[in-house]
Design an enzyme around this catalytic site. Structure first.
Site, PDB file in Angstrom:
ATOM      1  N   GLU A 119       0.821  -1.213   0.000  1.00 24.55           N
ATOM      2  CA  GLU A 119       0.000   0.000   0.000  1.00 24.55           C
ATOM      3  C   GLU A 119       0.854   1.261   0.000  1.00 24.55           C
ATOM      4  O   GLU A 119       0.522   2.250  -0.661  1.00 24.55           O
ATOM      5  CB  GLU A 119      -0.951  -0.001   1.204  1.00 24.55           C
ATOM      6  N   GLN A 124       0.915   7.147  -5.142  1.00 22.17           N
ATOM      7  CA  GLN A 124       1.502   7.978  -6.205  1.00 22.17           C
ATOM      8  C   GLN A 124       2.261   7.154  -7.249  1.00 22.17           C
ATOM      9  O   GLN A 124       3.066   7.712  -8.003  1.00 22.17           O
ATOM     10  CB  GLN A 124       2.449   9.039  -5.605  1.00 22.17           C
ATOM     11  N   THR A 125       2.041   5.839  -7.298  1.00 23.41           N
ATOM     12  CA  THR A 125       2.809   4.988  -8.202  1.00 23.41           C
ATOM     13  C   THR A 125       1.876   3.956  -8.819  1.00 23.41           C
ATOM     14  O   THR A 125       0.982   3.436  -8.144  1.00 23.41           O
ATOM     15  CB  THR A 125       3.946   4.268  -7.439  1.00 23.41           C
ATOM     16  N   LEU A 162      11.444   4.597  -7.225  1.00 27.96           N
ATOM     17  CA  LEU A 162      10.007   4.721  -6.944  1.00 27.96           C
ATOM     18  C   LEU A 162       9.611   6.161  -6.624  1.00 27.96           C
ATOM     19  O   LEU A 162       8.446   6.525  -6.737  1.00 27.96           O
ATOM     20  CB  LEU A 162       9.614   3.836  -5.760  1.00 27.96           C
ATOM     21  N   GLY A 163      10.589   6.978  -6.207  1.00 27.99           N
ATOM     22  CA  GLY A 163      10.300   8.370  -5.879  1.00 27.99           C
ATOM     23  C   GLY A 163       9.593   8.514  -4.530  1.00 27.99           C
ATOM     24  O   GLY A 163       9.301   7.529  -3.853  1.00 27.99           O
ATOM     25  N   TYR A 164       9.333   9.764  -4.143  1.00 24.74           N
ATOM     26  CA  TYR A 164       8.681  10.072  -2.861  1.00 24.74           C
ATOM     27  C   TYR A 164       9.369   9.279  -1.745  1.00 24.74           C
ATOM     28  O   TYR A 164       8.773   8.448  -1.064  1.00 24.74           O
ATOM     29  CB  TYR A 164       7.186   9.760  -2.920  1.00 24.74           C
ATOM     30  N   CYS A 281     -18.792   2.412 -19.244  1.00 25.17           N
ATOM     31  CA  CYS A 281     -20.094   2.264 -18.569  1.00 25.17           C
ATOM     32  C   CYS A 281     -20.876   1.024 -19.017  1.00 25.17           C
ATOM     33  O   CYS A 281     -21.513   0.371 -18.173  1.00 25.17           O
ATOM     34  CB  CYS A 281     -20.933   3.521 -18.762  1.00 25.17           C
ATOM     35  N   CYS A 284     -19.892  -1.758 -16.844  1.00 27.67           N
ATOM     36  CA  CYS A 284     -19.875  -1.495 -15.406  1.00 27.67           C
ATOM     37  C   CYS A 284     -21.029  -2.214 -14.714  1.00 27.67           C
ATOM     38  O   CYS A 284     -22.198  -2.040 -15.104  1.00 27.67           O
ATOM     39  CB  CYS A 284     -19.964   0.003 -15.137  1.00 27.67           C
TER      40      CYS A 284
END
Length: 469
Positions: A119, A124-125, A162-164, A281, A284
């Site tokens: 998680e 952001q990935t 991965l950044g952040y 849709c 869905c």
């Protein structure tokens, strides 16, 4: 338009322009999902009721069962979906998920450690980007004790790309806290989970529901979009009011059992069917209970977030060579990419950028330096003297600047950065003892957690090596 009075569970807005020119006032009625119901109120020449007041006539095309109440009535938040809608939503979503669930490596476990790591990585990935990092992470740090006792450098190196990177540092802090204060056991309740570094309301709900089956709601990017469309919520879903509404809705629709699968199903539906643009849709399972589909407002809901104003920056870094080694510097607290290693890097002023004659930069340049910045092979003397002094202050060593090696482009939040990478040779001096600096042979670059651009430059300096992910 002006707010006039309230119906139970509905807002009424009066068209003031018609108020004094017609005996018929148009009243716009919205329910709490912000869905326009519509009504016409006749006054003036309309029949009188038993109390001598003008009788109202309501046109109610959506069959909402409207009724007037006192202005003083309670403004309590209503049930956002009636019972039949919620029943249909749960039933149809469960059936769809059995057939369409995504097979992901973190889905076949109830182990909270693995769920937590996945998680945090997914923030952001994209899923596709996370999968190889997820496998690599657990090859090196298979359990909570391994993470808690690892060096921060080792954790950052596993996170590289991965950044952040604050996510990785918070993982490390939280692992130590879990060992020291929770005897290595994950809390099962959302409130306690949220006290751990880097765990917010969504992540706490995900861990609690996926690992322990706790009846905890989730709202993240995919479900935020899905909920907004189910409710036809037209305002900003990230506003305080929007968040309050969507979190309540997320809790309101939860089943009593199998909450983890239900939350996974919501996320999968948002990611694969209720997409940001061109939602599918017809495929869905919730189209019959979706208010946005009823109104045909898929392109308008959720409200598009305002794009941040982009700021262009130009920076310079130096590959400083001393014998067979290059100088690396660990980035400090308060700088971007705290804790990662980089080549000495400085910012250019707007005046210096103009002196270089390279303007604000081109988009998506080729890697060839001659095509990227024609005419710029060496740093002009007007800029060179200042940069050399800054390098000396930063590192303790003096340098001879050389030719342009590479121009790299990347982004950080609202900044679009062009990085000019130059060769440089050591001239004299000793690296500062009060700063984290090291002379590193190219063969040892792989042992350091580097920033993305530093890794790209390191690979340029060691072209025979396979690029590190």
């Amino acid at each position: 338009m002006a707010r006039f009075r309230r119906l139970k569970n509905y807002d009424i807005t009066v068209d003031k322009q018609k108020a004094y020119t017609h005996n018929r006032l148009q009243i716009l009625i919205h329910n709490h999902s912000n869905r326009l119901v519509g009504a016409i109120i006749d006054i003036g020449n309309s029949p009188r009721n038993s109390k001598g007041k003008n009788k109202t006539t309501v046109s109610n095309p959506q069959n909402e069962g409207l009724r007037f109440i006192d202005d003083s009535a309670s403004n309590s938040v209503p049930d956002l979906f009636d019972s039949p809608r919620k029943t249909a939503l749960r039933r149809n979503l469960k059936s769809w998920y059995r057939k369409k669930r995504r097979e992901l490596p973190w889905r076949d476990t109830s182990e909270p450690y693995r769920i937590w790591i996945s998680e945090i990585m997914l923030q952001q990935t994209t899923v596709a980007a996370v999968i190889p990092y997820y496998h690599r992470f657990f090859e090196r740090l298979p359990d909570l004790v391994d993470l808690a006792t690892a060096d921060e450098d080792a954790v950052l190196q596993l996170w590289e790309g991965l950044g952040y990177y604050s996510r990785a540092r918070n993982l490390h802090k939280a692992a130590k806290l879990l060992i020291d204060e929770f005897d290595g056991e994950f809390p099962r309740d959302v409130a306690t989970l949220q006290k751990l570094p880097g765990i917010g309301r969504y992540t706490a709900g995900a861990i609690a529901s996926f690992a322990f089956g706790v009846r905890a709601p989730i709202v993240e990017a995919n479900t935020l979009r899905l909920y907004s469309r189910l409710l036809a919520y037209r305002d900003d879903p990230k506003s305080t009011a929007g968040q309050r509404l969507l979190w309540q809705f997320a809790e309101d629709i939860l089943p009593k059992t199998d909450v983890g699968d239900f939350n996974h199903a919501l996320m999968d539906l948002g990611a694969t069917v209720c997409r940001p643009s061109e939602p599918d849709c017809p495929e869905c399972p919730l189209v019959r209970v979706c208010r946005t589909a009823e109104l045909g407002l898929q392109a308008e809901i959720p409200l598009a977030k305002q794009k941040p104003q982009i700021t262009d920056l130009t920076e310079v870094c130096f590959a400083i060579r001393h014998g067979d080694e290059y100088l690396l510097r660990r980035r400090q607290a308060g700088e971007w990419w705290t804790g990662l290693w980089d080549f000495p890097r400085l910012s250019l002023t707007a005046e210096e950028v103009a002196t270089l004659g390279i303007g604000s930069g081109q988009r998506n340049p080729k890697r060839s330096k001659s095509k990227m910045l024609p005419g710029l092979e060496l740093i002009p003397s007007a800029v060179n003297d200042r940069l050399k002094q800054e390098v000396s202050t930063l590192t303790g060593v003096e340098i001879h600047t050389g030719e342009l090696l590479e121009v790299l482009k990347h982004g950080v939040t609202r900044y679009r950065i062009r990085l000019l990478c130059f060769k440089a040779d050591y001239a004299q001096g000793t690296i500062r003892s009060d700063a984290e600096l090291e002379w590193v042979h190219p063969d040892a670059f792989s042992e350091f957690a580097l920033t993305k651009t530093a890794r790209q430059l390191a690979n340029r300096l060691t072209p025979d090596r396979t690029e590190t992910q």
